[in-house]
Design an enzyme around this catalytic site. Structure first.
Site, PDB file in Angstrom:
ATOM      1  N   ASP A  22      36.718  37.081  38.880  1.00 25.71           N
ATOM      2  CA  ASP A  22      36.714  36.660  40.246  1.00 25.71           C
ATOM      3  C   ASP A  22      36.913  38.071  41.004  1.00 25.71           C
ATOM      4  O   ASP A  22      37.303  38.003  42.353  1.00 25.71           O
ATOM      5  CB  ASP A  22      37.703  35.780  40.717  1.00 25.71           C
ATOM      6  CG  ASP A  22      39.134  35.874  40.341  1.00 25.71           C
ATOM      7  OD1 ASP A  22      39.478  37.218  39.680  1.00 25.71           O
ATOM      8  OD2 ASP A  22      40.057  35.237  40.585  1.00 25.71           O
ATOM      9  N   CYS A  25      40.666  40.468  38.218  1.00 22.35           N
ATOM     10  CA  CYS A  25      41.106  40.262  37.220  1.00 22.35           C
ATOM     11  C   CYS A  25      42.321  41.193  36.800  1.00 22.35           C
ATOM     12  O   CYS A  25      43.219  40.806  36.100  1.00 22.35           O
ATOM     13  CB  CYS A  25      39.962  40.422  35.887  1.00 22.35           C
ATOM     14  SG  CYS A  25      39.170  42.185  36.237  1.00 22.35           S
ATOM     15  N   HIS A 129      35.898  44.314  33.091  1.00 17.86           N
ATOM     16  CA  HIS A 129      36.826  43.359  33.482  1.00 17.86           C
ATOM     17  C   HIS A 129      38.254  43.634  32.587  1.00 17.86           C
ATOM     18  O   HIS A 129      38.491  44.229  31.477  1.00 17.86           O
ATOM     19  CB  HIS A 129      36.231  42.092  32.853  1.00 17.86           C
ATOM     20  CG  HIS A 129      36.955  40.738  32.818  1.00 17.86           C
ATOM     21  ND1 HIS A 129      37.367  40.122  34.183  1.00 17.86           N
ATOM     22  CD2 HIS A 129      37.873  40.148  31.939  1.00 17.86           C
ATOM     23  CE1 HIS A 129      38.020  39.105  33.762  1.00 17.86           C
ATOM     24  NE2 HIS A 129      38.499  39.247  32.660  1.00 17.86           N
ATOM     25  N   HIS A 210      26.699  45.292  50.183  1.00 18.45           N
ATOM     26  CA  HIS A 210      26.701  44.236  49.236  1.00 18.45           C
ATOM     27  C   HIS A 210      27.751  44.651  48.009  1.00 18.45           C
ATOM     28  O   HIS A 210      27.649  45.854  47.410  1.00 18.45           O
ATOM     29  CB  HIS A 210      25.301  44.031  48.715  1.00 18.45           C
ATOM     30  CG  HIS A 210      24.206  43.858  49.883  1.00 18.45           C
ATOM     31  ND1 HIS A 210      23.037  43.804  49.563  1.00 18.45           N
ATOM     32  CD2 HIS A 210      24.320  43.266  50.944  1.00 18.45           C
ATOM     33  CE1 HIS A 210      22.342  43.557  50.718  1.00 18.45           C
ATOM     34  NE2 HIS A 210      23.062  43.162  51.724  1.00 18.45           N
TER      35      HIS A 210
END
Length: 217
Positions: A22, A25, A129, A210
């Site tokens: 999300d 991490c 991650h 973005h």
């Protein structure tokens, strides 16, 4: 006189505890290994922002890559990722070393080691991650039984736990459980434009604002 040798058998194994993907991490992985709490991101982002704001000389624009004030606002944004700066601050905040293992290279970056802290926690990183590493007493044992804090020995290692962690990382590398951030392909979740590698993704994010990317083959 015969010398007695005592052999200690280590029960259990080092396991990878998955942290939700999300954008927070790193913070939640640290929360888990330090406090057995996978939802500490907001609190730890506040800790980092307060630390940086309290020492603008140390945390200068040259060090942070942006102004002190801009960085503090940036790190509080739940969509922004953490890295080496944040891990270093959190190691000092908790007074424990943080070992971050990179799957692609099997390298271990150790934060807080210059302070000679007496305990260490471990994370694993796949290029995008962070997850937590823990010692589980048995296969399938509930997470509540995880050991995540390890004593640092006089030789500055954590003994057999270190080799067990490295074996897990090497196994993940063999399985190619990592993302090659120099060559991976991403699609912008906003405008659907494809980019290659972390550099192009960063340039697109800077140009458009973005920040929602998904990996695709």
């Amino acid at each position: 006189m015969k010398r007695q040798v005592i052999v200690y058998k280590m029960e259990g194994s080092i396991v990878r505890r998955v942290i939700p993907s999300d954008n927070s991490c790193l913070f939640n992985a640290v929360g888990y290994v330090m406090d057995h709490d996978k939802y500490k991101a907001a609190e730890l982002r506040q800790v980092i922002a307060a630390t940086v704001a309290s020492d603008p000389t140390k945390y200068s624009e040259a060090f942070l890559g942006k102004s002190n004030e801009e960085y503090c606002s940036w790190i509080l944004n739940p969509e922004k990722w953490g890295g080496a700066i944040e891990l270093s601050i959190l190691a000092d905040y908790y007074g424990r070393e943080i070992a971050a293992y990179d799957i692609q290279t099997t390298r271990c970056d150790l934060y807080g080691q210059e302070k000679k802290y007496r305990e260490r926690v471990m994370l694993i990183y796949d290029g995008l991650h962070y997850d937590a590493l823990a010692m589980s007493p048995a296969d399938g044992a509930p997470e509540e039984f995880d050991q995540t804090i390890f004593a640092v020995n006089p030789d500055r290692t954590i003994g057999a736990y270190e080799s067990l962690a490295l074996n897990l990382v090497k196994d993940q590398q063999r399985k190619r459980s990592y993302t090659d951030t120099a060559n991976f392909t991403l699609r912008c979740g906003v405008c659907q434009i494809g980019v290659i590698g972390q550099k192009e993704a960063a340039e697109h994010a800077q140009a458009t604002g973005h920040v929602n990317f998904q990996e695709y083959k």
